[in-house]
Design an enzyme around this catalytic site. Structure first.
Site, PDB file in Angstrom:
ATOM      1  N   LEU A 104       0.876  -1.163   0.000  1.00  0.00           N
ATOM      2  CA  LEU A 104       0.000   0.000   0.000  1.00  0.00           C
ATOM      3  C   LEU A 104       0.913   1.213   0.000  1.00  0.00           C
ATOM      4  O   LEU A 104       1.886   1.252   0.761  1.00  0.00           O
ATOM      5  CB  LEU A 104      -0.901   0.018   1.247  1.00  0.00           C
ATOM      6  CG  LEU A 104      -1.910  -1.122   1.400  1.00  0.00           C
ATOM      7  CD1 LEU A 104      -2.700  -0.949   2.692  1.00  0.00           C
ATOM      8  CD2 LEU A 104      -2.844  -1.189   0.209  1.00  0.00           C
ATOM      9  N   ASP A 105       0.636   2.194  -0.856  1.00  0.00           N
ATOM     10  CA  ASP A 105       1.514   3.362  -0.876  1.00  0.00           C
ATOM     11  C   ASP A 105       1.372   4.156   0.409  1.00  0.00           C
ATOM     12  O   ASP A 105       0.475   3.911   1.228  1.00  0.00           O
ATOM     13  CB  ASP A 105       1.263   4.224  -2.114  1.00  0.00           C
ATOM     14  CG  ASP A 105      -0.145   4.778  -2.180  1.00  0.00           C
ATOM     15  OD1 ASP A 105      -0.612   5.352  -1.183  1.00  0.00           O
ATOM     16  OD2 ASP A 105      -0.784   4.667  -3.246  1.00  0.00           O
ATOM     17  N   ALA A 106       2.252   5.118   0.608  1.00  0.00           N
ATOM     18  CA  ALA A 106       2.316   5.841   1.879  1.00  0.00           C
ATOM     19  C   ALA A 106       0.995   6.511   2.244  1.00  0.00           C
ATOM     20  O   ALA A 106       0.630   6.577   3.419  1.00  0.00           O
ATOM     21  CB  ALA A 106       3.438   6.879   1.828  1.00  0.00           C
TER      22      ALA A 106
END
Length: 223
Positions: free
Chosen positions: A93-95
């Site tokens: 999951l991206d930041a």
């Protein structure tokens, strides 16, 4: 003595220290019990290899050790990063994306879940910059949507409109930034993104930033 060396190797692989450190801990009586009742300094020993962790990921943390900034691993006990086999996230999951994130040290399970052939449904709640126009559900379900820079259309995905600028999207793929790129292809921009489900798994009442071990039954349900 041989049994102590085997126990030291086992605990070292779980990240509790070097073999010499664990052998010293055994001599000092810090390791007690056996089998499922094994304890280190009075606390139950971590699960053996095959462990799966479910985390409610907060915003601002990244999944890749190659990225700069804070990592999701910081929310886990430091010894978990010393385990053999190594602990990895199941996909990324991206930041800026929050919600359900899995970790495992089971390489076969990891590759099965992130394989392009996996049909594991994943559900995301998206908050958009502009109101939905009404064509998005048909576009995402068509099986014909092409993302920029790719040569293979996306598999059909299900979109449920939950508000003027909110929607719930369920897909079975895991391409790079897929949800954000899908809405961009539909002429919109994702302002906030939250993964709510991974297969049958949900976050339940798990607080943001917390995590728990999956039960054997939950792991089996992952396939």
């Amino acid at each position: 003595m041989k049994a102590d060396r085997q126990l030291a190797k086992y605990l070292a692989n779980l990240g509790y220290g070097s073999r010499k450190e664990i052998e010293a801990a055994i001599r000092k009586g810090r390791v007690t019990g056996e089998g499922d009742a094994l304890r280190f300094d009075g606390a139950p020993v971590d699960p053996p290899p095959g462990m799966v962790i479910l985390m409610n990921k907060p915003a601002g943390l990244t999944c890749s050790r190659q990225d700069q900034g804070r990592l999701v691993y910081e929310l886990l006990p430091p010894r978990y990063l010393k385990r053999t086999p190594a602990l990895s996230t199941v996909g990324r999951l991206d930041a800026d994306t929050t919600g359900l994130l899995l970790f495992t040290d089971d390489g076969k399970l990891l590759h099965r879940l992130i394989s392009p052939k996996s049909d594991m449904p994943k559900t995301y709640d998206a908050t958009l910059a502009r109101p939905l126009e009404g064509h998005e559900a048909d576009l995402f379900a068509s099986g014909e949507l092409m993302l920029r820079g790719e040569d293979k259309p996306l598999l059909p995905a299900t979109l449920e409109i939950t508000g003027e600028r909110t929607a719930r999207l369920t897909l079975t793929e895991g391409r790079y930034h897929q949800v954000r790129r899908m809405f961009a292809a539909a002429g919109n921009h994702v302002e906030a993104l939250h993964r709510a489900n991974f297969g049958l798994l949900t976050l339940g009442d798990l607080p943001v930033g917390d995590w728990r071990h999956l039960t054997a039954e939950e792991i089996a349900a992952l396939g």
